[in-house]
Design a protein around this motif. Structure first.
Motif, short mmCIF file in Angstrom:
data_model
loop_
_atom_site.label_atom_id
_atom_site.label_comp_id
_atom_site.label_asym_id
_atom_site.label_seq_id
_atom_site.Cartn_x
_atom_site.Cartn_y
_atom_site.Cartn_z
N ARG A 12 0.16 11.87 -0.06
CA ARG A 12 -1.04 11.55 -0.75
C ARG A 12 -1.17 10.06 -0.31
N LEU A 13 -0.29 9.19 -0.48
CA LEU A 13 -0.18 7.83 -0.01
C LEU A 13 -0.68 7.59 1.51
N GLU A 15 -2.19 9.87 3.48
CA GLU A 15 -3.79 10.30 3.51
C GLU A 15 -4.65 9.55 2.93
N GLN A 16 -4.39 8.88 1.92
CA GLN A 16 -5.42 8.12 0.96
C GLN A 16 -5.88 6.91 1.60
N GLU A 17 -5.39 6.21 2.20
CA GLU A 17 -6.02 5.00 2.82
C GLU A 17 -5.80 4.80 4.29
N PRO A 18 -6.81 4.52 5.28
CA PRO A 18 -6.38 4.34 6.73
C PRO A 18 -5.35 3.27 7.24
N PRO A 20 -3.56 -0.11 8.13
CA PRO A 20 -4.16 -1.43 8.08
C PRO A 20 -4.37 -2.03 9.61
#
Length: 83
Positions: A12-13, A15-18, A20
């Motif tokens: 989940r982590l 897939e959550q944010e692109p 950096p």
């Protein structure tokens, strides 16, 4: 948390944010700083070796001139003469 719950949380982590964005000149800056740190470390080590060598030389000269292992002559009793 068991293994499956941990894996799900990590997925989940991720897939959550692109991911950096890394600045393009970051690598060159890190390499430059790393080389400077290595150069300073080498200079400090050389300086410490020189200080140690100087201390050994000073101690050797002092020991050769002062001869601390020799018992000092007695000054309280006069020498025996006329036996």
């Amino acid at each position: 948390m068991n293994l499956h719950e941990r894996e799900a949380a990590v997925r989940r982590l991720l897939e959550q944010e692109p991911a950096p964005v890394v600045p393009p000149d970051l690598y060159a800056e890190v390499v430059r700083r790393g080389k400077g740190m290595l150069r300073r470390g080498k200079a400090v080590r050389r300086l410490l070796w020189l200080v140690l060598l100087g201390a050994v030389v000073v101690f050797t000269v002092w020991a050769a001139t002062a001869r601390p292992w020799v018992e000092p002559p007695s000054e309280t009793t006069p020498p025996l003469t006329g036996w």
